[in-house]
Design a protein around this motif. Structure first.
Motif, PDB file in Angstrom:
ATOM      1  N   CYS A 267       0.802  -1.317   0.024  1.00 47.04           N
ATOM      2  CA  CYS A 267      -0.046  -0.052   0.039  1.00 47.04           C
ATOM      3  C   CYS A 267       0.920   1.292  -0.051  1.00 47.04           C
ATOM      4  O   CYS A 267       1.646   1.220   0.902  1.00 47.04           O
ATOM      5  N   CYS A 270       0.062   3.637   3.511  1.00 46.39           N
ATOM      6  CA  CYS A 270       0.407   3.139   4.849  1.00 46.39           C
ATOM      7  C   CYS A 270       1.444   2.060   4.843  1.00 46.39           C
ATOM      8  O   CYS A 270       2.046   1.810   5.904  1.00 46.39           O
ATOM      9  N   TYR A 272       1.304  -1.076   4.159  1.00 46.90           N
ATOM     10  CA  TYR A 272       0.933  -2.614   4.266  1.00 46.90           C
ATOM     11  C   TYR A 272       1.239  -3.379   3.202  1.00 46.90           C
ATOM     12  O   TYR A 272       0.964  -2.962   2.015  1.00 46.90           O
ATOM     13  N   CYS A 286      -7.011  -1.425   0.797  1.00 47.88           N
ATOM     14  CA  CYS A 286      -6.009  -1.705   1.540  1.00 47.88           C
ATOM     15  C   CYS A 286      -6.817  -2.148   2.858  1.00 47.88           C
ATOM     16  O   CYS A 286      -7.666  -1.329   3.456  1.00 47.88           O
ATOM     17  N   CYS A 289      -5.472   0.710   6.053  1.00 48.51           N
ATOM     18  CA  CYS A 289      -6.069   2.193   6.065  1.00 48.51           C
ATOM     19  C   CYS A 289      -7.194   2.352   4.958  1.00 48.51           C
ATOM     20  O   CYS A 289      -7.702   3.605   4.791  1.00 48.51           O
TER      21      CYS A 289
HETATM   22 ZN    ZN Z   1      -2.833   1.083   3.625  1.00 53.77          ZN
END
Ligand code: ZN
Length: 351
Positions: A267, A270, A272, A286, A289
């Motif tokens: 992502c 963020c 991830y 995601c 987030c």
């Molecule tokens: Zn994210």
């Protein structure tokens, strides 16, 4: 092997049709091919039949006068269509024949032009790109360029002709007639693609100071048969080479990041890592987030981040590209005749 050439000439009289330097050049090419093989850089050299060899080099004793080329072993000068003026000192020329029967002469020359010093790497003048199968290229600013329609059209036509050729008896007159048509079309498709790549790389290297790309494991991808055709067709490798060459001559930078960086799965907002991402998923949300990503755009944004980290330049996380800048790049691309351009909507602050 060079000392064997006189003996070979007795055994194969056709070797006398060509000048000795060109034959020595072939020996040198073979030598470098074996060097590459022993250093494990290239594969074992392929044997080339006389009728399949598409080109030969003339390292010296040639001259160009206007539109005429004089070279050893040919009595009459060869008439040329010059595509551009030759700059600097000529070193060697290569004459090649395409499978459809066209002849080309390429001339290697050396100029005294100095390569401009490269610009400073700054996030604001950097663009990164993700190359894909459905879309040709997606830039980190959200601009997406598809393959041109005329190219897709010729590819379809080519596939049809290739099927026709497969039905004919190999070696027959009919087969040969279709073979030449296929070869002509193949060259046409290759030229259209090269033209498209030249236009895009030209705009990018004029507009930006730094271009970041993802390293491609082309030979590895070729083993995946489903993807093989598209990858071979897209010719990303040749596009990246164009980009690098143009950037170098204009004092611009190119950065290549490793191909194992998780550019599609991470992502860009963020960080991830979404391990379950499937190839069929064009957009994904995601779980951490809750931002929905366009697959290619997200990858392009990550490629920019990885590239800037590699260059040890601070990133400009969260900064949007102004709409005016986007509009001016799109109009530049359109002026270059690239019409399959769209801008993906920015929904949240992005890198
Ligand atoms: Zn994210």
């Amino acid at each position: 092997m060079s000392s064997l050439i006189p003996l070979l000439k007795k055994e194969y009289p056709w070797l006398n049709e060509i000048n000795s330097q060109s034959i020595q050049q072939v020996v040198m090419h073979l030598d470098s091919a074996f060097h590459g093989f022993f250093k494990k850089i290239t594969r074992y050299p392929r044997f080339k039949k006389k009728r399949n060899s598409g080109s030969f080099s003339v390292p010296q004793h040639f001259s160009i006068d206007g539109n005429h080329l004089t070279r050893p072993k040919f009595k009459a000068p060869l008439r040329l269509i010059m595509h551009r003026e030759i700059q600097g000192t000529m070193h060697s020329l290569t004459i090649s024949k395409t499978s459809s029967g066209k002849y080309y002469v390429s001339i290697l020359s050396e100029t005294q032009n100095e390569i401009p010093e490269s610009r400073e790497i700054k996030p604001s003048t950097t663009v990164s790109m993700d190359v894909g199968i459905t879309e040709f290229i997606t830039l980190s600013n959200g601009i997406q360029i598809s393959n041109p329609k005329n190219l897709k059209k010729s590819e379809k036509k080519l596939a049809k002709r290739q099927r026709q050729m497969a039905k004919k008896q190999k070696g027959s007159n009919n087969w040969n007639r279709v073979r030449i048509k296929v070869a002509t079309l193949q060259e046409h498709v290759a030229n259209q693609r090269m033209d498209f790549h030249n236009r895009i790389s030209d705009v990018l290297t004029r507009q930006y100071d730094t271009m970041i790309t993802e390293g491609l494991n082309v030979s590895g991808m070729m083993k995946n048969h489903k993807l093989a055709k598209s990858i071979a067709d897209a010719g990303w490798h040749s596009f990246f080479t164009m980009l690098k060459t143009k950037a170098l001559s204009r004092g611009k930078n190119t950065i290549e990041i490793g191909m194992f960086d998780p550019s599609s799965r991470m992502c860009s907002h963020c960080g991830y890592i979404y391990d379950d991402l499937k190839l069929s998923e064009r957009t994904w949300t995601c779980p951490r987030c809750n931002i929905t990503h366009d697959r290619e755009w997200n990858a392009a944004i990550n490629i920019k981040r990885f590239g800037l980290i590699k260059a040890r330049v601070p990133t400009d996380s969260g900064k949007l590209t102004p709409v005016d800048t986007i509009a001016s790049i799109i109009s530049l691309l359109e002026r270059e005749g690239i019409r399959q351009v769209k801008w993906l909507k920015q929904e949240a602050p992005r890198f």
